[in-house]
Scaffold this motif. Sequence first.
Motif, short mmCIF file in Angstrom:
data_model
loop_
_atom_site.label_atom_id
_atom_site.label_comp_id
_atom_site.label_asym_id
_atom_site.label_seq_id
_atom_site.Cartn_x
_atom_site.Cartn_y
_atom_site.Cartn_z
N TRP A 21 0.86 -1.18 0.00
CA TRP A 21 0.00 0.00 0.00
C TRP A 21 0.90 1.22 0.00
N LEU A 22 0.65 2.18 -0.88
CA LEU A 22 1.31 3.48 -0.87
C LEU A 22 0.43 4.41 -0.05
N ILE A 23 0.93 4.88 1.07
CA ILE A 23 0.14 5.67 2.01
C ILE A 23 0.00 7.10 1.48
N THR A 24 -1.25 7.58 1.38
CA THR A 24 -1.50 8.92 0.86
C THR A 24 -2.03 9.89 1.91
N ARG A 25 -2.71 9.34 2.95
CA ARG A 25 -3.30 10.22 3.97
C ARG A 25 -3.48 9.43 5.25
N THR A 26 -3.24 10.07 6.41
CA THR A 26 -3.42 9.39 7.69
C THR A 26 -4.09 10.32 8.69
N LEU A 66 -4.01 9.57 12.63
CA LEU A 66 -3.68 8.68 13.74
C LEU A 66 -4.14 9.27 15.05
N LYS A 67 -4.56 8.38 15.98
CA LYS A 67 -5.02 8.78 17.31
C LYS A 67 -4.27 7.97 18.36
N LEU A 68 -4.29 8.48 19.59
CA LEU A 68 -3.72 7.78 20.74
C LEU A 68 -2.28 7.34 20.50
N GLU A 69 -1.46 8.28 20.04
CA GLU A 69 -0.03 8.05 19.80
C GLU A 69 0.24 6.86 18.88
N GLY A 70 -0.56 6.72 17.85
CA GLY A 70 -0.35 5.68 16.84
C GLY A 70 -0.93 4.33 17.20
N GLY A 105 -6.57 4.76 14.44
CA GLY A 105 -6.67 5.82 13.45
C GLY A 105 -7.34 5.36 12.17
N LYS A 106 -7.14 6.18 11.14
CA LYS A 106 -7.64 5.88 9.80
C LYS A 106 -6.51 6.15 8.83
N VAL A 115 -8.11 4.90 -1.32
CA VAL A 115 -9.18 4.23 -0.60
C VAL A 115 -8.72 4.00 0.84
N ARG A 116 -9.69 3.83 1.74
CA ARG A 116 -9.35 3.56 3.13
C ARG A 116 -8.82 2.14 3.25
N ILE A 117 -7.73 1.97 3.97
CA ILE A 117 -7.06 0.68 4.09
C ILE A 117 -7.72 -0.13 5.21
#
Length: 122
Positions: A60-65, A67-71, A74-75, A92-94
């Motif tokens: 997966w090539l990550i395009t947007r994140t 993150l919550k609770l120090e990683g 998240g989404k 798309v959402r992973i």
Amino acid sequence: MAASKVAAALKQLLPAELPPSLQSRSGSLYSVLSRYPKDGVGQHVHQIRWNTKGIADSYWLITRTKLKLEGQHGKVWGKLVWRGKTINIREVRIPGGLKYDWKQGASRGKPQGTQAAATTLS
């Protein structure tokens, strides 16, 4: 002779292993991405189970994140490259961020030790 003294001096100064934040460890998708700048945007990640299934050159090539609770949660959105071919043109959402173990980089297929063990058992 002087070069070997310099090399010996450098070995004493450098740590024996990388610090935990720089090691390539597996974990949830969110914990892996939280180790990188910009929460991993631009990184390639894959599920570890793809290696054992013989799936090579997939990630997966990550395009947007987000993150919550120090990683820990998240989404994450990205583009899937499956066996060298881009599957998703749009991000798309992973799925499976907590369900599977993830690692940075592209999958490599079956590990070398597994193939050797399979041939000796036959």
